[in-house]
Design an enzyme around this catalytic site. Structure first.
Site, PDB file in Angstrom:
ATOM      1  N   GLY A 194      -3.545  -2.430  -2.279  1.00 24.87           N
ATOM      2  CA  GLY A 194      -2.104  -2.279  -2.490  1.00 24.87           C
ATOM      3  C   GLY A 194      -1.804  -2.485  -3.967  1.00 24.87           C
ATOM      4  O   GLY A 194      -2.603  -3.091  -4.687  1.00 24.87           O
ATOM      5  N   LYS A 241     -11.687  -0.357  14.182  1.00 24.14           N
ATOM      6  CA  LYS A 241     -10.318  -0.027  14.579  1.00 24.14           C
ATOM      7  C   LYS A 241     -10.217   0.114  16.097  1.00 24.14           C
ATOM      8  O   LYS A 241      -9.192  -0.220  16.701  1.00 24.14           O
ATOM      9  CB  LYS A 241      -9.869   1.268  13.890  1.00 24.14           C
ATOM     10  CG  LYS A 241      -9.455   1.058  12.441  1.00 24.14           C
ATOM     11  CD  LYS A 241      -8.179   0.250  12.372  1.00 24.14           C
ATOM     12  CE  LYS A 241      -7.527   0.320  11.017  1.00 24.14           C
ATOM     13  NZ  LYS A 241      -6.237  -0.387  11.000  1.00 24.14           N
ATOM     14  N   GLY A 289       0.833  -1.207   0.000  1.00 24.46           N
ATOM     15  CA  GLY A 289       0.000   0.000   0.000  1.00 24.46           C
ATOM     16  C   GLY A 289       0.866   1.255   0.000  1.00 24.46           C
ATOM     17  O   GLY A 289       2.102   1.176   0.005  1.00 24.46           O
ATOM     18  N   TYR A 301     -15.858   1.873  10.531  1.00 23.42           N
ATOM     19  CA  TYR A 301     -14.398   1.891  10.430  1.00 23.42           C
ATOM     20  C   TYR A 301     -13.781   2.241  11.785  1.00 23.42           C
ATOM     21  O   TYR A 301     -12.910   1.541  12.297  1.00 23.42           O
ATOM     22  CB  TYR A 301     -13.967   2.890   9.356  1.00 23.42           C
ATOM     23  CG  TYR A 301     -12.482   2.888   9.115  1.00 23.42           C
ATOM     24  CD1 TYR A 301     -11.874   1.800   8.498  1.00 23.42           C
ATOM     25  CD2 TYR A 301     -11.682   3.956   9.495  1.00 23.42           C
ATOM     26  CE1 TYR A 301     -10.511   1.781   8.280  1.00 23.42           C
ATOM     27  CE2 TYR A 301     -10.322   3.949   9.277  1.00 23.42           C
ATOM     28  CZ  TYR A 301      -9.736   2.867   8.670  1.00 23.42           C
ATOM     29  OH  TYR A 301      -8.383   2.850   8.456  1.00 23.42           O
TER      30      TYR A 301
END
Ligand code: UDP
Length: 326
Positions: free
Chosen positions: A40, A157, A14, A153
Site C-alpha cells: 500500500g 485464499k 492499496g 496464492y
C-alpha cells in the site's frame, strides 16, 4: 457531518482500498484504514488524511491487539489486506502465505468475537488452471503442483474462503466473499507484475511492450470503481451473507490484443515483443490460459453490470500515467 456507519478497511492504502475509501466517504461513512504500507502507499490516501471522518492506522494485521481495538470500533470490515500480484507472490512466497492465512485468521476471529459484518476479498486465482469457460462460483478448483509457488496464492485464499464459510455455518458470522478478477484503473502500479500499468508505462516511455508467452492468454478486466461499488453494495445486502460472488469484467481479450490496443490508444511508436515466461518468473511457472467470469450471480443479487468498457479503462489509465509524468 456525522457518519452513517464506520468501516474498517484492512489494506486500505492499496490500489483497490483507496478507491473504496473514496466511495465510503462520499456516502457519508466513517473510514478507518489499516495498512502496513508494504505494498500500500501513503500517496493513495494522502488526500483523505485531513478528512474528519477518516483515520489511518499504520500497522500490520498481525498485530492482534491493535486490530482488535479497531474491529471493535467499526460497524463492518472490508478485509482487503493480502499479498499483491503474481510477481510479488512468486518472489516472496513465505510472506504471501503468512499474510493470506495468518492475517485473515486474525481478522475473521475478531470479526466473529465482536459479531461484525465482514467482506472478504478472495481471487479468481482459486479456479486455478481449470479450462472451463466461464468460471462459476460453484466450479471445482484445479491447482498445479506445490513446487510451483504461484499456486500457493490460490491455495491460501481458498483456505480463507473455507474459514470464512465455516464461521458462517458454525456461528452465523455475517460474512460475504468476493472473487476479484483482473481489477484495473488509476493508481494501480506495474511493480507487482500487473499487465495494464506495465503496458501503459512501456508505451508512454517508448519501450517495447512485453507480452509474456504467446500472448493468446485471455483475461477480462474490470474498472476498480465498478469493483468498489459492488463490494459496498454487497456489504449492505443481508441476503449476500454466506455467499461467494465473482466480480469481473465482460469483455474477454487476449494479452497480445491488449498490447495492440494500448499502443493504438497512446499513439506510441513502441514495438510489441514476446518474452518467455521462464525469463520473467523462472522455470516453475504456469500461467492461466483463459480467465473469464460468469457474473450472473451478481446480476441476480444486485442487478449489477459494469459501467466502464475496456477502452474507457485504458483511456483513464493512460491519462493517469500522463498526469503523473510517466
Ligand atoms: N503479462 C504480460 N506482460 C506483462 C505483465 C503481464 O504479458 O508485462 C501477462 C501475464 O502473463 C498474464 C496477463 O498478462 O497472462 C495478466 O497478468 P497480471 O499479472 O496482470 O494478472 P493475472 O491474470 O496473471 O493475475
Amino acid at each position: 457531518m456525522s457518519s452513517r456507519e464506520t468501516f474498517l478497511i484492512t489494506g486500505g492504502a492499496g490500489f483497490i482500498g483507496s478507491h473504496l475509501v473514496e466511495r465510503l466517504l462520499a456516502a457519508g461513512n466513517g473510514v478507518i484504514v489499516m495498512d502496513d504500507l508494504s505494498t500500500g502507499r501513503i500517496e493513495n490516501i494522502r488526500s483523505f488524511l485531513d478528512h474528519s471522518s477518516f483515520e489511518f492506522i499504520h500497522c500490520s494485521i498481525f498485530e492482534r491487539g491493535t486490530v482488535e481495538e479497531y474491529v471493535r470500533r467499526s460497524d463492518g470490515i472490508f478485509h482487503l489486506a493480502a499479498a499483491v500480484g503474481v510477481k510479488n507472490i512468486v518472489r516472496h512466497p513465505v510472506r504471501s502465505i503468512e499474510t493470506n492465512i495468518y492475517g485473515t485468521q486474525i481478522v475473521l476471529n475478531l470479526a466473529n468475537k465482536y459479531r461484525k459484518r465482514i467482506l472478504l476479498t478472495s481471487t479468481s486465482e482459486v479456479y486455478g488452471k481449470s479450462e472451463k469457460v466461464p468460471f462459476r462460483e460453484g466450479d471445482d478448483m484445479l491447482l498445479g503442483a506445490t513446487h510451483k509457488p504461484r499456486w500457493s496464492y490460490a491455495c491460501s485464499k481458498a483456505m480463507d474462503e473455507f474459514l470464512a464459510l465455516s464461521f458462517y455455518r458454525e456461528t452465523a458470522l455475517p460474512v460475504c466473499i468476493v472473487r476479484l478478477f483482473n481489477t484495473v484503473g488509476p493508481r494501480q502500479v506495474g511493480e507487482y507484475g500487473m499487465v495494464i500499468p506495465r503496458f501503459v508505462e512501456q508505451a508512454l516511455s517508448g519501450q517495447s511492450l512485453t507480452v509474456y508467452g504467446d500472448g493468446n492468454q485471455v483475461r477480462c478486466f474490470i474498472h476498480v470503481r465498478d469493483v468498489v461499488e459492488v463490494i459496498y453494495r454487497l456489504m449492505q445486502t443481508k441476503r449476500a451473507q454466506g455467499e461467494i460472488f465473482n466480480v469481473g469484467g465482460r469483455e474477454p481479450i487476449t494479452i497480445y490484443e491488449l498490447a495492440r490496443r494500448v499502443v493504438d490508444l497512446t499513439g506510441s511508436s513502441s514495438s510489441i515483443i514476446k518474452v518467455p515466461y521462464e525469463q520473467v518468473y523462472g522455470e516453475d511457472f504456469e500461467d492461466i490460459r483463459v480467465r473469464v467470469p460468469d457474473t450472473s450471480k451478481l446480476v441476480e443479487f444486485l442487478s449489477f453490470r459494469p459501467s466502464y468498457t475496456l477502452d474507457d479503462i485504458l483511456r483513464e489509465v493512460i491519462e493517469d500515467f500522463r498526469r503523473r509524468g510517466q
